[in-house]
Motif scaffolding. Structure first.
Motif, PDB file in Angstrom:
ATOM      1  N   PHE A 155       0.829  -1.204   0.000  1.00 31.22           N
ATOM      2  CA  PHE A 155       0.000   0.000   0.000  1.00 31.22           C
ATOM      3  C   PHE A 155       0.871   1.264   0.000  1.00 31.22           C
ATOM      4  O   PHE A 155       0.548   2.245  -0.674  1.00 31.22           O
ATOM      5  N   ALA A 156       1.966   1.222   0.749  1.00 31.38           N
ATOM      6  CA  ALA A 156       2.865   2.384   0.768  1.00 31.38           C
ATOM      7  C   ALA A 156       3.552   2.568  -0.578  1.00 31.38           C
ATOM      8  O   ALA A 156       3.669   3.695  -1.085  1.00 31.38           O
ATOM      9  N   LEU A 157       4.010   1.470  -1.176  1.00 34.52           N
ATOM     10  CA  LEU A 157       4.638   1.552  -2.496  1.00 34.52           C
ATOM     11  C   LEU A 157       3.679   2.123  -3.529  1.00 34.52           C
ATOM     12  O   LEU A 157       4.065   2.942  -4.371  1.00 34.52           O
ATOM     13  N   ALA A 158       2.421   1.686  -3.473  1.00 33.13           N
ATOM     14  CA  ALA A 158       1.426   2.142  -4.445  1.00 33.13           C
ATOM     15  C   ALA A 158       1.270   3.659  -4.401  1.00 33.13           C
ATOM     16  O   ALA A 158       1.240   4.334  -5.433  1.00 33.13           O
ATOM     17  N   VAL A 159       1.177   4.216  -3.183  1.00 36.67           N
ATOM     18  CA  VAL A 159       1.023   5.667  -3.040  1.00 36.67           C
ATOM     19  C   VAL A 159       2.250   6.402  -3.561  1.00 36.67           C
ATOM     20  O   VAL A 159       2.140   7.369  -4.321  1.00 36.67           O
ATOM     21  N   ASN A 160       3.420   5.934  -3.166  1.00 37.58           N
ATOM     22  CA  ASN A 160       4.613   6.691  -3.513  1.00 37.58           C
ATOM     23  C   ASN A 160       5.029   6.545  -4.959  1.00 37.58           C
ATOM     24  O   ASN A 160       5.702   7.428  -5.511  1.00 37.58           O
ATOM     25  N   GLU A 161       4.608   5.475  -5.605  1.00 40.11           N
ATOM     26  CA  GLU A 161       4.821   5.387  -7.049  1.00 40.11           C
ATOM     27  C   GLU A 161       3.905   6.358  -7.780  1.00 40.11           C
ATOM     28  O   GLU A 161       4.309   6.997  -8.758  1.00 40.11           O
ATOM     29  N   GLU A 162       2.686   6.486  -7.294  1.00 38.09           N
ATOM     30  CA  GLU A 162       1.780   7.486  -7.869  1.00 38.09           C
ATOM     31  C   GLU A 162       2.333   8.894  -7.671  1.00 38.09           C
ATOM     32  O   GLU A 162       2.279   9.736  -8.572  1.00 38.09           O
ATOM     33  N   ASN A 163       2.869   9.138  -6.495  1.00 40.58           N
ATOM     34  CA  ASN A 163       3.450  10.450  -6.216  1.00 40.58           C
ATOM     35  C   ASN A 163       4.630  10.731  -7.141  1.00 40.58           C
ATOM     36  O   ASN A 163       4.745  11.821  -7.708  1.00 40.58           O
ATOM     37  N   LEU A 166      15.193  12.999  -7.574  1.00 40.66           N
ATOM     38  CA  LEU A 166      13.848  12.474  -7.818  1.00 40.66           C
ATOM     39  C   LEU A 166      13.304  11.805  -6.557  1.00 40.66           C
ATOM     40  O   LEU A 166      14.051  11.190  -5.798  1.00 40.66           O
ATOM     41  N   VAL A 167      12.005  11.881  -6.352  1.00 34.26           N
ATOM     42  CA  VAL A 167      11.383  11.261  -5.173  1.00 34.26           C
ATOM     43  C   VAL A 167      11.096   9.794  -5.494  1.00 34.26           C
ATOM     44  O   VAL A 167       9.947   9.354  -5.550  1.00 34.26           O
ATOM     45  N   GLN A 168      12.171   9.048  -5.727  1.00 36.92           N
ATOM     46  CA  GLN A 168      12.047   7.647  -6.142  1.00 36.92           C
ATOM     47  C   GLN A 168      12.952   6.732  -5.326  1.00 36.92           C
ATOM     48  O   GLN A 168      12.486   5.859  -4.606  1.00 36.92           O
ATOM     49  N   VAL A 169      14.259   6.935  -5.442  1.00 33.24           N
ATOM     50  CA  VAL A 169      15.233   6.132  -4.706  1.00 33.24           C
ATOM     51  C   VAL A 169      15.970   7.055  -3.736  1.00 33.24           C
ATOM     52  O   VAL A 169      16.538   8.059  -4.175  1.00 33.24           O
ATOM     53  N   ARG A 182      11.533   3.591   1.347  1.00 26.70           N
ATOM     54  CA  ARG A 182      11.641   4.131   2.702  1.00 26.70           C
ATOM     55  C   ARG A 182      10.252   4.292   3.315  1.00 26.70           C
ATOM     56  O   ARG A 182      10.067   4.090   4.516  1.00 26.70           O
ATOM     57  N   ASN A 183       9.263   4.667   2.522  1.00 22.81           N
ATOM     58  CA  ASN A 183       7.890   4.777   3.011  1.00 22.81           C
ATOM     59  C   ASN A 183       7.345   3.417   3.423  1.00 22.81           C
ATOM     60  O   ASN A 183       6.654   3.296   4.444  1.00 22.81           O
ATOM     61  N   ALA A 184       7.633   2.396   2.641  1.00 22.99           N
ATOM     62  CA  ALA A 184       7.140   1.054   2.953  1.00 22.99           C
ATOM     63  C   ALA A 184       7.706   0.552   4.278  1.00 22.99           C
ATOM     64  O   ALA A 184       6.975   0.021   5.132  1.00 22.99           O
ATOM     65  N   ILE A 185       9.001   0.742   4.461  1.00 23.93           N
ATOM     66  CA  ILE A 185       9.635   0.306   5.710  1.00 23.93           C
ATOM     67  C   ILE A 185       9.067   1.059   6.902  1.00 23.93           C
ATOM     68  O   ILE A 185       8.790   0.483   7.963  1.00 23.93           O
ATOM     69  N   ALA A 186       8.863   2.361   6.748  1.00 23.11           N
ATOM     70  CA  ALA A 186       8.363   3.180   7.851  1.00 23.11           C
ATOM     71  C   ALA A 186       6.917   2.852   8.191  1.00 23.11           C
ATOM     72  O   ALA A 186       6.499   2.997   9.353  1.00 23.11           O
ATOM     73  N   ALA A 187       6.121   2.430   7.209  1.00 20.39           N
ATOM     74  CA  ALA A 187       4.728   2.058   7.481  1.00 20.39           C
ATOM     75  C   ALA A 187       4.667   0.845   8.402  1.00 20.39           C
ATOM     76  O   ALA A 187       3.877   0.808   9.362  1.00 20.39           O
ATOM     77  N   VAL A 188       5.504  -0.151   8.128  1.00 25.77           N
ATOM     78  CA  VAL A 188       5.565  -1.330   8.998  1.00 25.77           C
ATOM     79  C   VAL A 188       6.071  -0.931  10.380  1.00 25.77           C
ATOM     80  O   VAL A 188       5.579  -1.393  11.410  1.00 25.77           O
ATOM     81  N   ALA A 204      22.616   9.529  -3.185  1.00 27.36           N
ATOM     82  CA  ALA A 204      22.519  10.332  -4.410  1.00 27.36           C
ATOM     83  C   ALA A 204      23.850  10.383  -5.143  1.00 27.36           C
ATOM     84  O   ALA A 204      23.895  10.520  -6.370  1.00 27.36           O
ATOM     85  N   VAL A 205      24.952  10.272  -4.395  1.00 27.80           N
ATOM     86  CA  VAL A 205      26.293  10.299  -4.994  1.00 27.80           C
ATOM     87  C   VAL A 205      26.831   8.893  -5.179  1.00 27.80           C
ATOM     88  O   VAL A 205      27.352   8.548  -6.245  1.00 27.80           O
ATOM     89  N   ASN A 206      26.684   8.052  -4.152  1.00 27.88           N
ATOM     90  CA  ASN A 206      27.298   6.728  -4.184  1.00 27.88           C
ATOM     91  C   ASN A 206      26.591   5.751  -5.115  1.00 27.88           C
ATOM     92  O   ASN A 206      27.144   4.702  -5.442  1.00 27.88           O
ATOM     93  N   SER A 207      25.382   6.071  -5.536  1.00 25.86           N
ATOM     94  CA  SER A 207      24.667   5.183  -6.449  1.00 25.86           C
ATOM     95  C   SER A 207      25.080   5.368  -7.900  1.00 25.86           C
ATOM     96  O   SER A 207      24.767   4.550  -8.750  1.00 25.86           O
ATOM     97  N   ILE A 208      25.786   6.473  -8.175  1.00 27.10           N
ATOM     98  CA  ILE A 208      26.178   6.769  -9.553  1.00 27.10           C
ATOM     99  C   ILE A 208      27.303   5.840  -9.984  1.00 27.10           C
ATOM    100  O   ILE A 208      28.323   5.733  -9.326  1.00 27.10           O
ATOM    101  N   GLU A 209      27.092   5.166 -11.095  1.00 27.47           N
ATOM    102  CA  GLU A 209      28.109   4.257 -11.611  1.00 27.47           C
ATOM    103  C   GLU A 209      29.182   5.045 -12.357  1.00 27.47           C
ATOM    104  O   GLU A 209      28.883   5.887 -13.188  1.00 27.47           O
ATOM    105  N   CYS A 210      30.432   4.771 -12.044  1.00 25.89           N
ATOM    106  CA  CYS A 210      31.536   5.472 -12.705  1.00 25.89           C
ATOM    107  C   CYS A 210      31.866   4.795 -14.037  1.00 25.89           C
ATOM    108  O   CYS A 210      31.701   3.608 -14.183  1.00 25.89           O
TER     109      CYS A 210
END
Length: 459
Positions: free
Chosen positions: A272-280, A392-395, A400-406, A453-459
Motif C-alpha cells: 500500500f505504501a509503495l502504491a502511493v509513492n509510485e503514484e506520487n 527524484l522522489v524515487q530512490v 523508505r515509506n514502505a519500511i516506515a509504514a511497517v 545520491a552520490v554513491n549510487s552513480i556508476e563510474c
C-alpha cells in the motif's frame, strides 16, 4: 498561532510537497496579488529565481514547471495534470506565459528561470518572483519559502517571525506533548477528542468529518491507482513501478486468510505504501501526509487496518487523522517536516510518528500510549538523511515509506503493550530531531550532493 488537521493533510500533486506543491502555491499567490492590486495588465515580463534545495533538485522535483503553472493560475488542489501539461508545453514552445490564465507576457525559460544552489538565510527552499513592466521596472517582487508539507511563507511572515499566520483562538492550545497530555487528563479527553474540539474553532463537526473523509477518499484512490498502474517512472532513472506486480502476486497466494502470518501482513502494508509513492513519483494526485515524500506511510497503515479489520467506522477514521495531526503539529512547530531543513527524519520520521499515534488511538490506546507510540515511531528514524538519487522522489524514497509504514504499526503495538511510563518523551525526541537536523551536513538534506545520491552513480 494555530494549526489545523487540514494544514497537515492537503490534496495536491506529486512528486514533492515542498518542491512542487509549495512553489505552485507560491506562484499562484503571486499571480493573485498582481490581479488583486490591479498590476496584472501592466506586467510585460516575469522572472523566477530558485535558491538552495529548490535549485539543486528543482528540475527532478518539477519545481520549475510547478512554478510556471502556478503563475498561469493553477492550484495543486484542483489542477488537471493532463490539461496543464499541454498548456505548459505550448507556453514554453511559444515563449508566452499567460499569467492567471488571462494576461499573456513574453517568457523565455532559458533566461527567465534562474537557478542558484546557494540557499537564502531563512530556509533552504527559497524562491523569488518578479513582475516587470515594459521598461524593465519591478512592479512587484516577493520571496517565498517552501517550508515543508506544502506550507509557504513570504517576507511578511519572516518580518513577523511567524511560521503560521492563523491566530485563531482554540480551546485547548498546546505547544508540547507534555501540555497535550496534561490537557487530555484534565478534561478527560482522548487525543482525537481534544483535537476535534480545537478543529471546531474553524468549522462544524459535520464539516470536519466530511472534509477528513474526502481526504481519506483521495488517499484510497491513490492506493488503487498505484495498484493498477504500471510502466516506468519519469525522470530518467528507468525505475519500474512494482506495486501492480506485487499486488497480483499477493492475490494469488494460496493462504486465504491474508492476515494470518506476520510476513504476509508486512507485504500488504509495504504494498500500500509503495502504491502511493509510485503514484506520487509519477506526478499523480496525492495527499501531503505530512509531505509528499512521506505520503505513503499514513494511508498504508490506515488502509491496512480498514481492509483487514473490516472496520469501516467513519468515527475511527476521523479520530485516526485527528490524533496523527496532533503529532504532526508538534513536529512542524517544534522542529520541521522539511527534508531540506532537517533531512528525511523530518518527513518519513514525522509521518511514521503520526501513523503510530493514529493507529494507537483507534486501537483503544490511552493518550499516554498514543504519545509513547509517536515517540517510538520518531525515535527510530532519527538521523535519517534526505539523499534522493537524481533529485527524484524515487530512490530511496519509495521503499523508505514502505519500511516506515511497517515500523509505525510495530510502534503502536509496542506502546499498547506498555502501560508504564517510558524513559524518553516525544518532546525530547522532537527536540533531538531539530538538533540533529542543524548538525547534519547540507549535502544530506535534499540537495542530492551526498549519500545514496552520490554513491549510487556508476563510474
Amino acid at each position: 498561532m494555530a494549526l489545523s488537521v487540514f494544514d497537515l493533510f492537503k490534496i495536491g500533486v506529486g512528486p514533492s510537497s515542498s518542491h512542487t506543491v509549495g512553489p505552485m502555491r507560491a506562484a499562484y499567490s503571486f499571480s493573485q496579488y498582481l490581479e488583486k492590486h490591479h498590476l496584472l495588465t501592466s506586467v510585460s515580463k516575469v522572472s523566477i529565481h530558485l535558491y538552495g534545495s529548490l535549485s539543486s533538485t528543482g528540475i527532478g522535483h518539477n519545481t520549475d514547471k510547478a512554478t510556471i503553472l502556478g503563475l498561469m493560475g493553477f492550484e495543486p488542489e484542483s489542477i488537471d495534470t493532463q490539461q496543464s501539461d499541454s498548456l505548459l508545453k505550448t507556453a514554453l514552445a511559444q515563449k508566452t506565459l499567460t499569467i492567471n490564465g488571462t494576461h499573456p507576457v513574453a517568457f523565455d525559460y532559458m533566461t527567465d528561470v534562474m537557478f542558484t544552489d546557494e540557499p537564502l538565510a531563512y530556509h533552504p527552499n527559497a524562491m523569488t518572483l518578479e513582475g516587470h513592466d515594459g521598461q524593465g521596472n519591478v512592479l512587484y517582487k516577493n520571496t517565498y519559502y517552501s517550508v515543508g508539507g506544502g506550507f509557504i511563507v513570504d517576507e511578511s511572515h519572516i518580518q513577523q517571525d511567524s511560521l503560521v499566520a492563523d491566530d485563531t483562538q482554540i480551546p485547548y492550545p498546546f505547544s508540547s506533548a507534555k501540555e497535550l497530555l496534561a490537557l487530555c487528563k484534565q478534561h478527560n479527553l482522548s487525543v482525537g477528542q481534544l483535537m476535534l474540539e480545537n478543529e471546531k474553532s474553524w468549522r462544524s463537526e459535520a464539516e470536519i468529518q466530511a472534509k477528513i473523509m474526502s481526504i481519506w477518499q483521495v488517499m484510497q484512490e491513490c492506493i488503487q491507482n498505484g495498484l493498477h498502474n504500471e510502466g516506468i517512472l519519469p525522470g530518467g532513472l528507468n525505475i519500474k513501478r512494482r506495486a501492480k506486480k506485487i499486488h497480483q502476486q499477493l492475490l494469488q497466494k494460496k493462504n486465504s486468510n491474508l492476515i494470518d502470518t506476520t510476513f504476509t501482513a508486512m507485504e500488504w502494508v509495504n504494498l500500500f505504501a509503495l502504491a502511493v509513492n509510485e503514484e506520487n513519483a509519477a506526478g499523480g494526485r496525492v495527499v501531503t501526509a505530512p509531505t509528499n515524500g512521506a505520503a505513503g506511510i499514513i494511508p498504508a497503515v490506515l488502509y491496512y487496518y480498514v481492509t483487514f479489520s473490516q472496520d469501516l467506522s467513519e468515527d475511527k477514521i476521523v479520530r485516526f487523522f485527528l490524533s496523527a495531526a496532533a503529532v504532526g503539529i508538534l513536529c512542524k512547530l517544534k522542529a520541521s517536516i522539511s527534508g531540506a531543513e532537517v533531512g528525511c527524519q523530518g518527513e518519513v520520521g514525522s509521518a511514521c510518528s503520526m501513523a503510530s499515534a493514529g493507529l494507537t488511538e483507534i486501537l483503544g490506546g490511552t493518550p499516554d500510549q498514543v504519545e509513547h507510540a509517536a515517540e517510538i515511531g520518531l525515535e527510530h528514524n532519527l538521523g535519517l538523511t534526505c539523499d534522493p538519487v537524481g533529485g527524484l522522489v524515487q530512490v530511496p524514497c519509495i521503499e523508505r515509506n514502505a519500511i516506515a509504514a511497517v515500523k509505525a504499526i510495530n510502534a503502536a503495538q509496542m506502546a499498547l503493550h506498555d502501560e508504564d511510563e517510558h524513559f524518553i518523551s516525544l518532546d525530547k525526541v522532537i527536540q533531538t530531531m531539530k538538533e540533529t537536523g542543524k548538525d547534519m551536513s547540507d549535502k544530506y538534506k535534499e540537495t542530492s550532493k551526498g549519500g545514496l545520491a552520490v554513491n549510487s552513480i556508476e563510474c
